[in-house]
Design a protein around this motif. Sequence first.
Motif, PDB file in Angstrom:
ATOM      1  N   HIS A 234       0.837  -1.194   0.000  1.00 34.37           N
ATOM      2  CA  HIS A 234       0.000   0.000   0.000  1.00 34.37           C
ATOM      3  C   HIS A 234       0.875   1.249   0.000  1.00 34.37           C
ATOM      4  O   HIS A 234       1.858   1.311   0.745  1.00 34.37           O
TER       5      HIS A 234
ATOM      6  N   LEU B 181      -4.471   3.937   3.873  1.00 36.39           N
ATOM      7  CA  LEU B 181      -5.239   2.959   3.099  1.00 36.39           C
ATOM      8  C   LEU B 181      -5.317   1.637   3.859  1.00 36.39           C
ATOM      9  O   LEU B 181      -6.388   1.020   3.935  1.00 36.39           O
TER      10      LEU B 181
ATOM     11  N   ASP C   6      -7.703   2.112   6.752  1.00 39.09           N
ATOM     12  CA  ASP C   6      -9.101   2.238   6.324  1.00 39.09           C
ATOM     13  C   ASP C   6      -9.698   0.885   5.977  1.00 39.09           C
ATOM     14  O   ASP C   6     -10.832   0.568   6.337  1.00 39.09           O
TER      15      ASP C   6
END
Length: 239
Positions: free
Chosen positions: A207, A212, A215
């Motif tokens: 990532h 991200l 989340d």
Amino acid sequence: RVRKAFTVFKQILDLAVMGERLMSNPADRAKQIVGKGLLPRIVKVDKDTRLTNDQVLDLAEAAGQYRVMLLVMAYTGVRFGEASALQAGDVDLVTSRLHVRRAYSDVGGKLQVVTPKSGKPRTIPIPTYLHAPLMEVLFSCESSDSLLFTAQKGGPLHYSRWRKFFDKAAGAAGLQGLKPHDLRRTYATLSIQAGVGPKALQSAMGHSDIRLTMDIYAGVFELDKDDHAARLSAAAEKA
């Protein structure tokens, strides 16, 4: 893919407006009529499938010649395109590291070698549990450039054909509806449950931003907090 293409197109038109080549962005109108034939709606999945260790093993055993490939996907988090492009030289069992340097992308029915989705190579720790299965595959490789996982008649794997084997294995393991990407979610979940922190998981998953990672797997990290407190309590009581 349609929505992503539209987003890029809209950004190009935004630049045209900024450069005073257009009075307004005609793509803005598209958002107002979404779902009416121009742009597809986003289909939200209510619940992502994440397998337990037992389910991973059941799936792998049902996969026949792709047993090791599914184990690698579930315990390293590599995507299908990355797994299908792995070469013998990418596996370092001395340091227990898997080097993800390339991926296959299907462009018009032809496979092309591209960089991993993150845009750059990454290194993933290999669980010692995978050493023996990977050794089985490495023994059959002729050189460091040999693909680890190939089609039945040799050569690189095509997703559409490989997916048939995957779906058959999932059905045999009682996991109907399972998707290959669920193995990536499984890896993240099992890693968090094993105590892997967000930063280490971000690096392994490829990532670009830790936000991200947080989340996507916030719910799993929240559940892990309870286990974290339980481990601290057990250690204190033992002391």
